[in-house]
Design a protein around this motif. Structure first.
Motif, PDB file in Angstrom:
ATOM      1  N   GLU B  24      40.694  44.246  43.948  1.00  0.00           N
ATOM      2  CA  GLU B  24      39.571  43.577  44.596  1.00  0.00           C
ATOM      3  C   GLU B  24      38.360  44.503  44.581  1.00  0.00           C
ATOM      4  O   GLU B  24      38.479  45.688  44.881  1.00  0.00           O
ATOM      5  CB  GLU B  24      39.912  43.248  46.054  1.00  0.00           C
ATOM      6  N   GLN B  25      37.182  43.947  44.234  1.00  0.00           N
ATOM      7  CA  GLN B  25      35.963  44.752  44.251  1.00  0.00           C
ATOM      8  C   GLN B  25      34.858  44.049  45.040  1.00  0.00           C
ATOM      9  O   GLN B  25      34.770  42.820  45.031  1.00  0.00           O
ATOM     10  CB  GLN B  25      35.490  45.069  42.817  1.00  0.00           C
ATOM     11  N   MET B  32      35.463  43.150  34.817  1.00  0.00           N
ATOM     12  CA  MET B  32      36.605  43.856  35.390  1.00  0.00           C
ATOM     13  C   MET B  32      37.633  44.128  34.303  1.00  0.00           C
ATOM     14  O   MET B  32      37.721  43.366  33.323  1.00  0.00           O
ATOM     15  CB  MET B  32      37.230  43.051  36.536  1.00  0.00           C
ATOM     16  N   TYR B  33      38.398  45.205  34.482  1.00  0.00           N
ATOM     17  CA  TYR B  33      39.305  45.684  33.446  1.00  0.00           C
ATOM     18  C   TYR B  33      40.617  46.158  34.067  1.00  0.00           C
ATOM     19  O   TYR B  33      40.645  46.627  35.203  1.00  0.00           O
ATOM     20  CB  TYR B  33      38.681  46.877  32.706  1.00  0.00           C
ATOM     21  N   TRP B  34      41.671  46.094  33.254  1.00  0.00           N
ATOM     22  CA  TRP B  34      42.944  46.716  33.602  1.00  0.00           C
ATOM     23  C   TRP B  34      43.319  47.691  32.490  1.00  0.00           C
ATOM     24  O   TRP B  34      43.330  47.317  31.305  1.00  0.00           O
ATOM     25  CB  TRP B  34      44.059  45.686  33.751  1.00  0.00           C
ATOM     26  N   TYR B  35      43.641  48.924  32.923  1.00  0.00           N
ATOM     27  CA  TYR B  35      44.085  49.954  32.006  1.00  0.00           C
ATOM     28  C   TYR B  35      45.459  50.449  32.424  1.00  0.00           C
ATOM     29  O   TYR B  35      45.807  50.451  33.597  1.00  0.00           O
ATOM     30  CB  TYR B  35      43.123  51.146  32.002  1.00  0.00           C
ATOM     31  N   ARG B  68      41.304  35.261  36.716  1.00  0.00           N
ATOM     32  CA  ARG B  68      40.003  35.642  37.294  1.00  0.00           C
ATOM     33  C   ARG B  68      39.398  34.389  37.929  1.00  0.00           C
ATOM     34  O   ARG B  68      38.444  33.799  37.425  1.00  0.00           O
ATOM     35  CB  ARG B  68      39.077  36.205  36.214  1.00  0.00           C
ATOM     36  N   GLU B  69      39.968  34.025  39.053  1.00  0.00           N
ATOM     37  CA  GLU B  69      39.518  32.820  39.756  1.00  0.00           C
ATOM     38  C   GLU B  69      38.320  33.101  40.649  1.00  0.00           C
ATOM     39  O   GLU B  69      37.558  32.190  40.995  1.00  0.00           O
ATOM     40  CB  GLU B  69      40.674  32.234  40.573  1.00  0.00           C
ATOM     41  N   SER B  73      38.071  39.329  42.407  1.00  0.00           N
ATOM     42  CA  SER B  73      39.500  39.571  42.270  1.00  0.00           C
ATOM     43  C   SER B  73      39.977  39.441  40.830  1.00  0.00           C
ATOM     44  O   SER B  73      39.598  38.495  40.119  1.00  0.00           O
ATOM     45  CB  SER B  73      40.251  38.574  43.164  1.00  0.00           C
ATOM     46  N   PHE B  74      40.856  40.382  40.422  1.00  0.00           N
ATOM     47  CA  PHE B  74      41.372  40.372  39.050  1.00  0.00           C
ATOM     48  C   PHE B  74      42.817  40.876  39.074  1.00  0.00           C
ATOM     49  O   PHE B  74      43.107  42.000  38.660  1.00  0.00           O
ATOM     50  CB  PHE B  74      40.500  41.253  38.163  1.00  0.00           C
TER      51      PHE B  74
END
Lengths: 109, 112
Positions: B24-25, B32-35, B68-69, B73-74
Motif C-alpha cells: 500500500e502506498q 507500482m512494481y514488484w521485485y 491493481r483495483e 494498492s498492488f
C-alpha cells in the motif's frame, strides 16, 4: 537482452579508505539512478543522473555519468562504517529500468 | 508521512499454498512494481502497473499474479506454481517511469 553490469561484486576497505563502484551498459541510457541497501534493509534512492558527463556530489559521495551515457560511477571518499551496504545502479532505457547486481561494501573499523 | 507499507514482514508458506503479499502506498504515485531479491543478488522485476486496472509482466512473472483495483494498492499473490518462492519481495512506486523508486521495507517469504 539489455544488461547493466556492475563491478566489483564485493569490496572490503579499511575505514578511511576510498571506494568506487562502476556501472556499465552496452547501450545508451536515458538516465541512471543509484540506490543504497543496508544489510537487512530495503533499497533507498540516492540520486539520478540525466545529462551526459554529469557529476553530482552528496557530502562524501560523488556520482558521475559518462559522456556516452553508457557508464556511471559512485565514489565514496574516506569511508565510514555507516557506509556499509550494497550499492545498486539502475539504468533507464526503452521504457524499462534495469538494475545492476550491486556492489557490496564492507568497511573494517 | 508518505511511504510504502508492505505486510507482513515475514511470511512462511507450506508447499502447495498460495499466499498474498500486501503493498500500500500513500504517495499518490501512478506506477507500482514488484521485485524479487535472492541472497546476494540484484533485483528482478516480477510485475508492474502504470495505471489502475492495468499491469504488465516483468522478467520473472511465472507463478505470480497481481491486481491493481485501487491506485494505492498492488497486492502480489505467490501461487503454488512458483517452484522456488523463498526470497525477499520488494514493492516500489514511482510518480512516473523515469523517476526514482520508493521501496517498501519488504516481505521475506520462506517455504516450509
Amino acid at each position: 537482452g539489455q544488461q547493466v553490469m556492475q563491478i566489483p561484486q564485493y569490496q572490503h576497505v579499511q575505514e578511511g579508505e576510498d571506494f568506487t563502484t562502476y556501472c556499465n551498459s552496452s547501450t545508451t541510457l536515458s538516465n541512471i539512478q543509484w540506490y543504497k541497501q543496508r544489510p537487512g534493509g530495503h533499497p533507498v534512492f540516492l540520486i539520478q543522473l540525466v545529462k551526459s558527463g554529469e557529476v553530482k556530489k552528496q557530502k562524501r559521495l560523488t556520482f558521475q555519468f559518462g559522456e556516452a551515457k553508457k557508464n556511471s560511477s559512485l565514489h565514496i571518499t574516506a569511508t565510514q562504517t555507516t557506509d556499509v551496504g550494497t550499492y545498486f545502479c539502475a539504468g533507464f532505457r526503452g521504457g524499462k529500468t534495469i538494475f545492476g547486481a550491486g556492489t557490496r561494501l564492507f568497511v573494517k573499523a | 508521512d508518505g511511504g510504502i507499507t508492505q505486510s507482513p514482514k515475514y511470511l512462511f508458506r507450506k508447499e502447495g499454498q498460495n499466499v498474498t503479499l500486501s503493498c500500500e502506498q500513500n504517495l499518490n504515485h501512478d506506477a507500482m512494481y514488484w521485485y524479487r531479491q535472492d541472497p546476494g543478488q540484484g533485483l528482478r522485476l516480477i510485475y508492474y502497473s502504470q495505471i489502475v486496472n492495468d499491469f504488465q509482466k516483468g522478467d520473472i512473472a511465472e507463478g505470480y499474479s497481481v491486481s491493481r483495483e485501487k491506485k494505492e494498492s498492488f497486492p502480489l499473490t505467490v501461487t503454488s506454481a512458483q517452484k522456488n518462492p523463498t526470497a525477499f519481495y520488494l514493492c516500489a512506486s514511482t510518480p512516473d517511469r523515469v523517476a526514482g523508486y520508493t521501496f517498501g521495507s519488504g516481505t521475506r517469504l520462506t517455504v516450509v
